[in-house]
Structures are given as C-alpha cells and as structure tokens.
Design an enzyme around this catalytic site. Structure first.
Site, PDB file in Angstrom:
ATOM      1  N   ARG A  79       3.940  -1.026  10.324  1.00  0.00           N
ATOM      2  CA  ARG A  79       4.883  -0.908  11.182  1.00  0.00           C
ATOM      3  C   ARG A  79       5.272  -2.203  11.860  1.00  0.00           C
ATOM      4  O   ARG A  79       6.626  -2.745  11.978  1.00  0.00           O
ATOM      5  CB  ARG A  79       4.873   0.068  12.498  1.00  0.00           C
ATOM      6  CG  ARG A  79       4.794   1.458  11.787  1.00  0.00           C
ATOM      7  CD  ARG A  79       4.331   2.336  12.579  1.00  0.00           C
ATOM      8  NE  ARG A  79       2.916   2.507  12.597  1.00  0.00           N
ATOM      9  CZ  ARG A  79       2.044   3.200  13.520  1.00  0.00           C
ATOM     10  NH1 ARG A  79       2.465   4.086  14.354  1.00  0.00           N
ATOM     11  NH2 ARG A  79       0.916   2.990  13.640  1.00  0.00           N
TER      12      ARG A  79
ATOM     13  N   ASP B 206      -3.561   4.372  -1.938  1.00  0.00           N
ATOM     14  CA  ASP B 206      -4.576   4.913  -1.026  1.00  0.00           C
ATOM     15  C   ASP B 206      -4.612   6.274  -0.831  1.00  0.00           C
ATOM     16  O   ASP B 206      -3.939   6.957   0.020  1.00  0.00           O
ATOM     17  CB  ASP B 206      -4.121   4.215   0.494  1.00  0.00           C
ATOM     18  CG  ASP B 206      -4.753   4.676   1.718  1.00  0.00           C
ATOM     19  OD1 ASP B 206      -5.891   5.174   1.607  1.00  0.00           O
ATOM     20  OD2 ASP B 206      -4.287   4.597   2.813  1.00  0.00           O
TER      21      ASP B 206
ATOM     22  N   LYS C 269       0.869  -1.357   0.003  1.00  0.00           N
ATOM     23  CA  LYS C 269       0.035  -0.101  -0.171  1.00  0.00           C
ATOM     24  C   LYS C 269       0.857   1.334  -0.028  1.00  0.00           C
ATOM     25  O   LYS C 269       1.815   0.982   0.768  1.00  0.00           O
ATOM     26  CB  LYS C 269      -0.725   0.092   1.337  1.00  0.00           C
ATOM     27  CG  LYS C 269      -1.921   1.262   1.408  1.00  0.00           C
ATOM     28  CD  LYS C 269      -2.705   1.223   2.431  1.00  0.00           C
ATOM     29  CE  LYS C 269      -2.322   1.729   3.757  1.00  0.00           C
ATOM     30  NZ  LYS C 269      -2.392   3.237   3.753  1.00  0.00           N
TER      31      LYS C 269
ATOM     32  N   THR D 191     -10.934   5.977  11.690  1.00  0.00           N
ATOM     33  CA  THR D 191     -10.880   5.518  12.979  1.00  0.00           C
ATOM     34  C   THR D 191     -10.290   6.330  13.822  1.00  0.00           C
ATOM     35  O   THR D 191     -10.444   6.216  15.259  1.00  0.00           O
ATOM     36  CB  THR D 191     -10.124   4.204  12.977  1.00  0.00           C
ATOM     37  OG1 THR D 191      -9.020   4.340  12.289  1.00  0.00           O
ATOM     38  CG2 THR D 191     -11.107   3.061  12.412  1.00  0.00           C
TER      39      THR D 191
ATOM     40  N   LYS E 244      -7.473   8.330  -1.110  1.00  0.00           N
ATOM     41  CA  LYS E 244      -8.712   8.737  -0.569  1.00  0.00           C
ATOM     42  C   LYS E 244      -9.246  10.176  -1.178  1.00  0.00           C
ATOM     43  O   LYS E 244      -9.367  11.102  -0.716  1.00  0.00           O
ATOM     44  CB  LYS E 244      -8.469   9.016   0.889  1.00  0.00           C
ATOM     45  CG  LYS E 244      -8.162   7.761   1.880  1.00  0.00           C
ATOM     46  CD  LYS E 244      -8.125   8.142   3.361  1.00  0.00           C
ATOM     47  CE  LYS E 244      -7.819   7.107   4.289  1.00  0.00           C
ATOM     48  NZ  LYS E 244      -6.237   6.648   4.118  1.00  0.00           N
TER      49      LYS E 244
ATOM     50  N   ASP F  76     -14.052  14.903  -3.467  1.00  0.00           N
ATOM     51  CA  ASP F  76     -14.270  16.098  -4.412  1.00  0.00           C
ATOM     52  C   ASP F  76     -15.546  15.861  -5.145  1.00  0.00           C
ATOM     53  O   ASP F  76     -16.285  15.001  -5.110  1.00  0.00           O
ATOM     54  CB  ASP F  76     -12.996  16.425  -5.286  1.00  0.00           C
ATOM     55  CG  ASP F  76     -12.602  17.599  -5.412  1.00  0.00           C
ATOM     56  OD1 ASP F  76     -13.776  18.580  -5.819  1.00  0.00           O
ATOM     57  OD2 ASP F  76     -11.515  18.295  -5.519  1.00  0.00           O
TER      58      ASP F  76
HETATM   59  O1  C5P Z   1       1.764   0.960  10.803  1.00  0.00           O
HETATM   60  P1  C5P Z   1       0.164   0.448  10.769  1.00  0.00           P
HETATM   61  O2  C5P Z   1       0.163  -1.251  10.619  1.00  0.00           O
HETATM   62  O3  C5P Z   1      -0.490   0.984  11.882  1.00  0.00           O
HETATM   63  O4  C5P Z   1      -0.246   1.216   9.650  1.00  0.00           O
HETATM   64  C1  C5P Z   1      -1.521   1.091   9.271  1.00  0.00           C
HETATM   65  C2  C5P Z   1      -1.874   1.624   7.758  1.00  0.00           C
HETATM   66  O5  C5P Z   1      -3.148   1.641   7.450  1.00  0.00           O
HETATM   67  C3  C5P Z   1      -1.284   3.089   7.754  1.00  0.00           C
HETATM   68  O6  C5P Z   1      -1.087   3.352   6.212  1.00  0.00           O
HETATM   69  C4  C5P Z   1      -2.677   3.846   8.240  1.00  0.00           C
HETATM   70  O7  C5P Z   1      -2.413   5.167   7.616  1.00  0.00           O
HETATM   71  C5  C5P Z   1      -3.730   3.115   7.508  1.00  0.00           C
HETATM   72  N1  C5P Z   1      -4.857   3.120   8.120  1.00  0.00           N
HETATM   73  C6  C5P Z   1      -5.156   3.021   9.455  1.00  0.00           C
HETATM   74  N2  C5P Z   1      -6.556   3.154   9.935  1.00  0.00           N
HETATM   75  C7  C5P Z   1      -7.562   3.689   9.146  1.00  0.00           C
HETATM   76  C8  C5P Z   1      -7.338   3.780   7.777  1.00  0.00           C
HETATM   77  C9  C5P Z   1      -5.818   3.527   7.152  1.00  0.00           C
HETATM   78  O8  C5P Z   1      -4.594   2.493  10.168  1.00  0.00           O
HETATM   79  N3  C5P Z   1      -8.511   3.766   9.732  1.00  0.00           N
END
Ligand code: C5P
Length: 242
Positions: A221, A66, A38, A130, A68, A71
């Site tokens: 991460r 991603d 992603k 979220t 998003k 518009d």
């Molecule tokens: O590092 P981590 O596993 O927390 O990354 C989650 C990914 O999913 C990030 O790119 C974050 O921006 C994205 N994301 C999220 N929660 C959401 C929508 C997207 O953590 N509700």
C-alpha cells in the site's frame, strides 16, 4: 536451469487486487522502478494463470507468485509443476507442511524448470504467519513462542532444500546469523518513515529491513495507495540506495 539473475533492486511491490485492469496498470507504471512484483491468492483466484501472464507482460518484471502451497507432497509437487511454466522468479509453500512436502516442492521446481527450459524459481517457505501471536499458536497446539517456531521452521526449510523463508524484519537478523549468507530472507511488514503503517503492527523501514539481513522487501500500500505510484516507488528505491 539456473535460478534467475540478480534483480535491479530488492523491492517487490504487492499488487493486492482481484482486478486485472488495476494489476496491469500498476505493473506498467512500476516497470522502471521496483525490482519485482508480487501477486497473491486474491489475484490468482480471480484471474488465474492467464491474468498472471498479462501482468508479467505489462511490467516485464520478475514475479513473486505468493500462493503459499500447503498439501500432501505429491499435490504440492504438482502445483509447483503447474506454475513453473509461468516463469515466476519466486514461489512459496508453508513450511508447516513438513520436510517431505518441502523436499517435493524443491525437487519439482528443479525438474519442471529443466523440462520447460525456464529458470528455476526460488522456492521459499512461509514460517509463522505474522497475523498469529503466541496465544493463536497455543490454540493450534504449538507451545513454543512464535519466534522459536519461526527459527525451527526456517531451519527445517533450509534442511529440506528451500532457498529461503518469508519472515518479519524483526526476525531477519537472527535468521541471517543462524542460516548463513545464502539463505534468502523475504520481509513484508516494511514501511518507509513517511507512509502509514495501515494494519502492519511492528514495521521497519526498507533500509532497516535490508540492514537486518533481508534480501527482498515486500511493500504494497505505500506504493499502490499513493497518488503517484511510480514516484512513491522511486522514493523508496532511492532511500534504500542512500
Ligand atoms: O500493503 P502492505 O505493504 O501491508 O502489503 C504487504 C504484503 O505482504 C501483502 O500482500 C500481505 O499479504 C503480505 N504479507 C504480509 N505479512 C506476512 C506475509 C505476507 O504483510 N507475514
């Protein structure tokens, strides 16, 4: 053109960096393990479409782009047409943009795929971020609970011709029941039991998220901050298959 074929596994690794060298290095290391990668606004705004193509070349993996979009329908349709030639597996728009906007996005994806002779990307709706709780929603005039708002927007996304929504793993079970087996559910907020939660608050393991109905899980991460990224990804994929 049809949508892209089935993935090797449901894990999309979030390559959250503005740096091209870092993203291509991660992508190359993960090429044999995860189902896809992603790239989001942080990377796209720094490196643009060319950077996206380089990362895709480095991994050969399906891409969730991603960005998003949100518009007026005409502009979102144009944005979708602009990214389809990059051959993403999946793109997304804010469901808050409304029915006409989502319909325009779905139509543009279909038409641009035909024009460019590429697979049509899945077009996914973002429901409620979220990071927003019920009091944040009230501040922007939404009096429903965040869960009810997610259900409302997911239903609207389906009616508008989108392929699925991004949701919390905690919402997956109800959305799967409400929206049927073919509507795609993509869940971030996923953590293996052995990884730090970081700033994610209500996490599920990848296994639990898939059991709750997620089609794809987005994990950043726990993989990208691991000392051996490929080993961490492999462990997650193996736990999912167990
Ligand atoms: O590092 P981590 O596993 O927390 O990354 C989650 C990914 O999913 C990030 O790119 C974050 O921006 C994205 N994301 C999220 N929660 C959401 C929508 C997207 O953590 N509700």
């Amino acid at each position: 053109m049809a949508t892209a074929p089935k993935l090797r596994n449901p894990v999309f690794c979030a390559l959250d960096t503005p740096d091209l060298g870092q993203a291509t290095s991660w992508a190359a290391k993960l090429a044999d393990t995860v189902g896809g990668v992603k790239l989001g606004l942080e990377f796209f705004n720094a490196q643009g479409p060319r950077g996206v193509s380089e990362v895709m070349r480095a991994s050969g993996l399906p891409l969730f782009l991603d960005l998003k979009f949100h518009d007026i329908p005409n502009t979102v349709a144009g944005a979708v047409r602009s990214v389809v030639p990059l051959k993403p597996f999946m793109i997304n728009v804010h469901a808050n943009g409304g029915r006409a906007m989502m319909e325009a996005a779905a139509k543009a994806a279909h038409e641009a795929a035909q024009t460019n002779l590429v697979n049509r990307p899945l077009v996914i709706g973002v429901t409620v971020l979220t990071s927003m709780d019920d009091s944040d929603l009230r501040e922007v005039g939404v009096t429903e609970s965040s869960f009810d708002q997610v259900r409302r927007l997911a239903e609207l996304a389906k009616i508008s011709g989108l392929d699925g929504v991004v949701c919390s793993p905690h919402e997956a079970q109800v959305l799967r029941r409400d929206l049927g087996p073919n509507f795609k559910l993509i869940t971030p907020g996923v953590r293996p039991a052995w990884a730090a939660a970081n700033d994610q608050k209500r996490v599920m393991t990848p296994h639990e998220a898939v059991a709750a109905g997620a089609d794809y899980v987005v994990i950043g991460r726990p993989i990208t901050a691991a000392p051996d990224e490929a080993a961490a990804a492999k462990r997650i994929v193996m736990e999912l298959a167990a």
